[in-house]
Scaffold this motif. Structure first.
Motif: not given
Length: 189
Positions: A103-105, A123-127
């Motif tokens: 999440w670059d922003a 921040v990053y997310s899992r998919h």
């Protein structure tokens, strides 16, 4: 006498502000990829050039070619040591059947403990690999004194419960407060 006192107060306040200053310098990802900088991976997802009174940092998030199997998210902190960019902290996020998205922003740079060094939240997310539109988890990645720490909330319970990395308890309270404020305000979905 009052003018001297005012001058000392202003000088002291200015030094205090200068000591705590964190500067984020814009970096063009395409130019960075072509620069020969020694990061892992083949493509840059996010790169931050951050200076503090004590450090000059590059934080690089990179991956292999698109659709690589397995998916690897490389996270590296570089600092300039003896005129050479050197990795001082790194991590590799990879799970079978999972793709990570940065999440670059959504990020924060600060110096909560006033030591003149970088404190940061990314921040990053899992998919699931087969459905990038479906988010499984939201993760806050904390960088503090060349170590990574994590908070995670999952979609299954509506992001209500937060789990913490095993080392999270080692963080100073002033850092945890900054992280908690960021995490509570973050739209995790």
């Amino acid at each position: 006498m009052i003018n001297q006192f005012a001058a000392v107060l202003i000088l002291g306040f200015s030094i205090s502000l200068a000591h705590a200053q964190i500067t984020s310098i814009s970096v063009n990802k395409a130019n960075f990829e072509q620069s020969g900088f020694p990061y892992k991976g083949k493509r840059v997802l996010q790169v931050e050039h951050i200076t503090t009174p004590q450090e000059d940092n590059y934080i690089v998030f990179s991956k292999e070619e698109r659709h690589a199997d397995p998916d690897h998210l490389y996270i590296q902190q570089f600092q300039k040591i003896a005129d050479k960019w050197t990795v001082v902290a790194e991590d590799d996020v990879s799970e079978k059947g999972i793709v990570t998205s940065v999440w670059d922003a959504r990020k924060s740079f600060f110096d909560a403990d006033k030591d003149g060094k970088l404190d940061a939240i990314f921040v990053y997310s899992r998919h699931p690999k087969e459905d990038m539109q479906k988010q499984l988890s939201c993760i806050a990645l904390i960088l503090y004194k060349k170590q990574f720490y994590r908070l995670q909330a999952d979609h299954d319970d509506g992001y209500q419960k937060t789990t913490y990395s095993d080392n999270y308890g080692q963080l100073p309270e002033v850092i945890k407060i900054q992280i908690s404020n960021f995490w509570q305000k973050l739209d995790k979905d």
